[in-house]
Write a protein that holds these residues in place. Structure first.
Motif, mmCIF file in Angstrom:
data_model
loop_
_atom_site.group_PDB
_atom_site.id
_atom_site.type_symbol
_atom_site.label_atom_id
_atom_site.label_comp_id
_atom_site.label_asym_id
_atom_site.label_seq_id
_atom_site.Cartn_x
_atom_site.Cartn_y
_atom_site.Cartn_z
ATOM 1 N N LYS A 136 -5.265 -2.344 -3.605
ATOM 2 C CA LYS A 136 -4.599 -1.393 -4.511
ATOM 3 C C LYS A 136 -4.640 -1.961 -5.932
ATOM 4 O O LYS A 136 -4.892 -3.149 -6.128
ATOM 5 C CB LYS A 136 -3.157 -1.157 -4.065
ATOM 6 C CG LYS A 136 -2.315 -2.414 -4.071
ATOM 7 C CD LYS A 136 -0.925 -2.173 -3.539
ATOM 8 C CE LYS A 136 -0.160 -3.490 -3.583
ATOM 9 N NZ LYS A 136 1.200 -3.383 -3.199
ATOM 10 N N PRO A 137 -4.399 -1.106 -6.925
ATOM 11 C CA PRO A 137 -4.388 -1.611 -8.298
ATOM 12 C C PRO A 137 -3.364 -2.730 -8.496
ATOM 13 O O PRO A 137 -2.338 -2.785 -7.800
ATOM 14 C CB PRO A 137 -4.015 -0.375 -9.123
ATOM 15 C CG PRO A 137 -4.487 0.780 -8.298
ATOM 16 C CD PRO A 137 -4.230 0.352 -6.875
ATOM 17 N N ASP B 9 -10.564 7.580 -9.533
ATOM 18 C CA ASP B 9 -10.700 7.043 -8.183
ATOM 19 C C ASP B 9 -11.586 7.969 -7.353
ATOM 20 O O ASP B 9 -11.694 9.166 -7.633
ATOM 21 C CB ASP B 9 -9.319 6.927 -7.524
ATOM 22 C CG ASP B 9 -9.354 6.264 -6.161
ATOM 23 O OD1 ASP B 9 -10.380 5.626 -5.819
ATOM 24 O OD2 ASP B 9 -8.346 6.373 -5.443
ATOM 25 N N ASP C 276 -7.759 10.195 -12.201
ATOM 26 C CA ASP C 276 -7.706 8.818 -12.705
ATOM 27 C C ASP C 276 -9.026 8.066 -12.512
ATOM 28 O O ASP C 276 -9.134 6.895 -12.847
ATOM 29 C CB ASP C 276 -6.557 8.040 -12.059
ATOM 30 C CG ASP C 276 -6.683 7.898 -10.550
ATOM 31 O OD1 ASP C 276 -7.664 8.402 -9.964
ATOM 32 O OD2 ASP C 276 -5.778 7.284 -9.946
ATOM 33 N N LYS D 25 -11.311 9.154 -3.994
ATOM 34 C CA LYS D 25 -10.386 9.241 -2.864
ATOM 35 C C LYS D 25 -11.064 9.927 -1.687
ATOM 36 O O LYS D 25 -11.732 10.933 -1.853
ATOM 37 C CB LYS D 25 -9.147 10.040 -3.254
ATOM 38 C CG LYS D 25 -8.264 9.360 -4.268
ATOM 39 C CD LYS D 25 -7.025 10.207 -4.552
ATOM 40 C CE LYS D 25 -6.152 9.616 -5.608
ATOM 41 N NZ LYS D 25 -5.453 8.425 -5.241
ATOM 42 N N THR E 296 -14.914 6.115 -13.708
ATOM 43 C CA THR E 296 -14.696 5.347 -12.483
ATOM 44 C C THR E 296 -14.387 3.892 -12.810
ATOM 45 O O THR E 296 -13.581 3.252 -12.136
ATOM 46 C CB THR E 296 -15.892 5.461 -11.516
ATOM 47 O OG1 THR E 296 -17.091 5.116 -12.198
ATOM 48 C CG2 THR E 296 -16.003 6.871 -10.946
ATOM 49 N N TYR F 233 -11.098 -2.001 -1.444
ATOM 50 C CA TYR F 233 -11.032 -0.612 -1.882
ATOM 51 C C TYR F 233 -12.046 -0.261 -2.962
ATOM 52 O O TYR F 233 -12.642 0.816 -2.942
ATOM 53 C CB TYR F 233 -9.610 -0.283 -2.354
ATOM 54 C CG TYR F 233 -9.409 1.203 -2.518
ATOM 55 C CD1 TYR F 233 -9.004 1.974 -1.441
ATOM 56 C CD2 TYR F 233 -9.654 1.831 -3.734
ATOM 57 C CE1 TYR F 233 -8.841 3.340 -1.571
ATOM 58 C CE2 TYR F 233 -9.495 3.191 -3.865
ATOM 59 C CZ TYR F 233 -9.088 3.948 -2.783
ATOM 60 O OH TYR F 233 -8.938 5.297 -2.914
ATOM 61 N N THR F 234 -12.261 -1.159 -3.901
ATOM 62 C CA THR F 234 -13.154 -0.811 -5.015
ATOM 63 C C THR F 234 -14.633 -0.897 -4.656
ATOM 64 O O THR F 234 -15.478 -0.449 -5.430
ATOM 65 C CB THR F 234 -12.901 -1.714 -6.245
ATOM 66 O OG1 THR F 234 -13.134 -3.080 -5.879
ATOM 67 C CG2 THR F 234 -11.507 -1.526 -6.796
ATOM 68 N N TYR G 103 -10.724 3.261 -13.522
ATOM 69 C CA TYR G 103 -9.906 3.092 -12.312
ATOM 70 C C TYR G 103 -10.166 1.720 -11.682
ATOM 71 O O TYR G 103 -9.225 1.004 -11.334
ATOM 72 C CB TYR G 103 -10.168 4.205 -11.298
ATOM 73 C CG TYR G 103 -9.296 4.039 -10.093
ATOM 74 C CD1 TYR G 103 -7.945 4.322 -10.157
ATOM 75 C CD2 TYR G 103 -9.810 3.548 -8.904
ATOM 76 C CE1 TYR G 103 -7.109 4.129 -9.059
ATOM 77 C CE2 TYR G 103 -8.988 3.350 -7.798
ATOM 78 C CZ TYR G 103 -7.646 3.646 -7.888
ATOM 79 O OH TYR G 103 -6.832 3.436 -6.805
ATOM 80 N N ILE G 104 -11.410 1.355 -11.514
ATOM 81 C CA ILE G 104 -11.749 0.062 -10.910
ATOM 82 C C ILE G 104 -11.039 -1.070 -11.645
ATOM 83 O O ILE G 104 -10.487 -1.977 -11.029
ATOM 84 C CB ILE G 104 -13.278 -0.161 -10.925
ATOM 85 C CG1 ILE G 104 -13.974 0.812 -9.974
ATOM 86 C CG2 ILE G 104 -13.636 -1.608 -10.606
ATOM 87 C CD1 ILE G 104 -15.479 0.928 -10.197
ATOM 88 N N ASN H 209 -16.498 2.346 -4.752
ATOM 89 C CA ASN H 209 -16.348 2.850 -6.121
ATOM 90 C C ASN H 209 -17.318 2.153 -7.075
ATOM 91 O O ASN H 209 -17.901 2.787 -7.959
ATOM 92 C CB ASN H 209 -14.910 2.657 -6.601
ATOM 93 C CG ASN H 209 -13.896 3.401 -5.772
ATOM 94 O OD1 ASN H 209 -13.917 3.348 -4.549
ATOM 95 N ND2 ASN H 209 -12.985 4.099 -6.422
#
Length: 183
Positions: free
Chosen positions: A128-129, A72, A70, A74, A109, A86-87, A112-113, A90
């Motif tokens: 989280k998303p 991410d 996806d 991880k 990427t 979290y992002t 996902y971001i 990324n």
């Protein structure tokens, strides 16, 4: 002209030279126990220094070690800050990939971001998303970094929404000249 320009230039050169001594032939960086996610800003620094091959090597290591289908990045080696925002790592890898014209990676990427953006407020969720009806804590740090990368990738609508969120946070500040509340 800056009086200390030569000193600053020498310091930058020496810093890059030292960072290069930490880079292994396979793109890994010492110390290895931090994992690729621990060096998310290093490709960008190498790009600014004109060390494109080295930047690409680290990005390739990061992809080998962390990328998921996806988009991410991880890693069980994320530290608290990188879990709370979290992002953040990324976005740095996405930006560096884009600056190196690794568009397949930068747009993967980014996809996902961008799942972290609240479609209403424009803010980017921290942990989280975005998910409708759930706790979608959004923060200035996540939004600023994600929106900046969105600008580089030509994602103007997303960046504009993010700037609206940031402006709203500024407008809410009760005493901006002394402190800044961001949650």
């Amino acid at each position: 002209m800056l009086k200390r320009a030569k000193t600053i230039e020498d310091s930058l050169h020496n810093s890059i030279q030292w960072m290069l001594t930490q880079l292994n032939d396979d793109g890994t960086v010492n110390p290895l126990d931090k994992g690729a996610i621990g060096y998310y800003k290093l490709p960008w620094a190498f790009i600014l220094a004109g060390k494109y091959r080295e930047a690409k090597q680290i990005i390739e290591w990061t992809v080998r070690e962390t990328i998921s289908p996806d988009g991410d990045l991880k890693s069980e080696k994320r530290q608290k800050f990188h879990l709370d925002y979290y992002t953040y790592p990324n976005t740095w890898i996405c930006l560096a990939a884009h600056l190196l014209s690794l568009f397949d990676l930068s747009y993967a990427t980014w996809s996902y971001i961008n799942t972290f953006q609240d479609p209403e407020s424009g803010g980017y969720c921290s942990r989280k998303p975005y998910a409708p009806g759930e706790d979608n804590l959004q923060a200035a740090v996540s939004t600023a970094c994600s929106s900046m990368v969105g600008l580089y990738l030509g994602k103007l609508a997303e960046a504009e929404k993010g700037s609206g969120f940031l402006k709203a946070r500024l407008d809410e500040q009760p005493n901006f000249d002394k402190q800044f509340y961001y949650y």
